[in-house]
Scaffold this motif. Sequence first.
Motif, short mmCIF file in Angstrom:
data_model
loop_
_atom_site.label_atom_id
_atom_site.label_comp_id
_atom_site.label_asym_id
_atom_site.label_seq_id
_atom_site.Cartn_x
_atom_site.Cartn_y
_atom_site.Cartn_z
N GLN A 37 116.34 1.10 26.28
CA GLN A 37 117.44 0.19 25.98
C GLN A 37 117.99 -0.36 27.30
O GLN A 37 118.73 0.34 28.00
N ALA A 38 117.64 -1.58 27.62
CA ALA A 38 118.18 -2.24 28.80
C ALA A 38 119.62 -2.64 28.53
O ALA A 38 120.04 -2.77 27.37
N LEU A 39 120.36 -2.86 29.58
CA LEU A 39 121.78 -3.19 29.46
C LEU A 39 121.97 -4.45 28.62
O LEU A 39 121.34 -5.48 28.86
N GLY A 40 122.82 -4.35 27.60
CA GLY A 40 123.10 -5.51 26.76
C GLY A 40 122.03 -5.85 25.74
O GLY A 40 122.08 -6.91 25.11
N GLN A 41 121.06 -4.97 25.58
CA GLN A 41 119.95 -5.21 24.66
C GLN A 41 119.87 -4.10 23.61
O GLN A 41 120.48 -3.04 23.78
N GLY A 42 119.10 -4.37 22.57
CA GLY A 42 118.81 -3.32 21.61
C GLY A 42 117.65 -2.47 22.12
O GLY A 42 116.91 -2.88 23.01
N PRO A 43 117.51 -1.28 21.57
CA PRO A 43 116.39 -0.42 21.98
C PRO A 43 115.05 -1.06 21.67
O PRO A 43 114.90 -1.74 20.66
N GLN A 44 114.08 -0.81 22.57
CA GLN A 44 112.70 -1.28 22.35
C GLN A 44 111.77 -0.08 22.30
O GLN A 44 111.84 0.80 23.17
N PHE A 45 110.88 -0.08 21.32
CA PHE A 45 109.97 1.03 21.08
C PHE A 45 108.93 1.13 22.19
O PHE A 45 108.27 0.15 22.52
N ILE A 46 108.81 2.34 22.76
CA ILE A 46 107.80 2.57 23.79
C ILE A 46 106.55 3.18 23.16
O ILE A 46 105.46 2.61 23.22
N PHE A 47 106.70 4.38 22.58
CA PHE A 47 105.58 5.02 21.88
C PHE A 47 106.09 6.18 21.03
O PHE A 47 107.26 6.56 21.10
N GLN A 48 105.17 6.68 20.21
CA GLN A 48 105.48 7.78 19.30
C GLN A 48 104.41 8.86 19.44
O GLN A 48 103.22 8.56 19.55
N TYR A 49 104.87 10.11 19.39
CA TYR A 49 103.95 11.24 19.45
C TYR A 49 104.05 12.09 18.19
O TYR A 49 105.16 12.38 17.70
N TYR A 50 102.90 12.44 17.68
CA TYR A 50 102.79 13.32 16.51
C TYR A 50 101.54 14.17 16.68
O TYR A 50 100.49 13.65 17.06
N GLU A 51 101.65 15.44 16.42
CA GLU A 51 100.53 16.37 16.60
C GLU A 51 99.94 16.25 18.00
O GLU A 51 98.71 16.22 18.18
N GLU A 52 100.81 16.14 18.97
CA GLU A 52 100.47 16.13 20.39
C GLU A 52 99.63 14.91 20.81
O GLU A 52 99.03 14.91 21.88
N GLU A 53 99.62 13.89 19.97
CA GLU A 53 98.88 12.67 20.31
C GLU A 53 99.77 11.45 20.20
O GLU A 53 100.68 11.40 19.36
N GLU A 54 99.49 10.45 21.03
CA GLU A 54 100.18 9.19 20.92
C GLU A 54 99.66 8.46 19.70
O GLU A 54 98.47 8.13 19.62
N ARG A 55 100.54 8.17 18.74
CA ARG A 55 100.13 7.57 17.47
C ARG A 55 100.37 6.08 17.42
O ARG A 55 99.62 5.34 16.82
N GLN A 56 101.46 5.64 18.03
CA GLN A 56 101.78 4.22 18.06
C GLN A 56 102.33 3.91 19.44
O GLN A 56 102.93 4.77 20.08
N ARG A 57 102.15 2.66 19.87
CA ARG A 57 102.62 2.25 21.18
C ARG A 57 103.18 0.84 21.11
O ARG A 57 102.60 -0.02 20.44
#
Lengths: 111, 115
Positions: A37-57
Motif C-alpha cells: 500500500q503506497a501512500l495515498g493508494q489502495g493496497p495492491q496484491f503482491i502474491f499469495q502462498y498456500y501449502e508452501e507454494e506461491e499460488r497467485q502473483r
Amino acid sequence: DAGVTQSPTHLIKTRGQQVTLRCSPKSGHDTVSWYQQALGQGPQFIFQYYEEEERQRGNFPDRFSGHQFPNYSSELNVNALLLGDSALYLCASSFQADEQFFGPGTRLTVL
Amino acid sequence: AQSVTQPDIHITVSEGASLELRCNYSYGATPYLFWYVQSPGQGLQLLLKYFSGDTLVQGIKGFEAEFKRSQSSFNLRKPSVHWSDAAEYFCAVGRPSSGNTPLVFGKGTRLSVIA
C-alpha cells in the motif's frame, strides 16, 4: 486468539539493500497473501502462498519474493530496494478461499 | 481486468449526519464485493461483504451497502455518523472463480467527521 501479526512494525533501509518482512497468520488459517500500500493508494496484491507454494502473483517484479513455512507463517523478501518500494506492506491470512484478515502492516521507508 | 473506482477522495460530514461513500467496479460478471476501513497506522478491517443473494448487505458498526448490478455499484451507507468513524474506507472486488483472492482495491475515500 491472536489475529494476524507482522514484524517489524517499522523499517528504514537504503537503496540497493535487501529486506525481509514477516507474517504470522491467524490461528486456523493456512493461506497468506501480501499487499503493498503506497501512500495515498489502495493496497495492491503482491502474491499469495498456500501449502508452501506461491499460488497467485500480482504485477510485481522478481525482486519481490516470498516463502511460507510449515507452520503457515510467511516472509516477504525484497531485493535491490528502490525508493518506490517505500510503502505499508500488509499481510492477510485466510483459511483457503475464505475471508481474509489483515495484519497491522510493516511500514518500510527506503532512503 | 477488474478495477474499482472510488470517485470521492475526501468527504467531510457532521457528526450525526448520514453518509454515503460511492464505489463503482468493472468486472465481466458479478464479483465478490467488500468494504474495508483503515484507521491511521492500522491494517484493514472488514466492514461487510457481498457474495450473492440479498443486494442490501448489513455490516458491523451500523454500516450497510447496496449492490446495484445495473449501475455496477456497491455504495456504503450509514444513517448517523459518529466521530469514531473518521478513517479511510476502501472498496474491493474479488473473483468468485478464485475465492476472494486477489482483492483489487480502490484508492480509498478519506472520511472526516466534524462536530
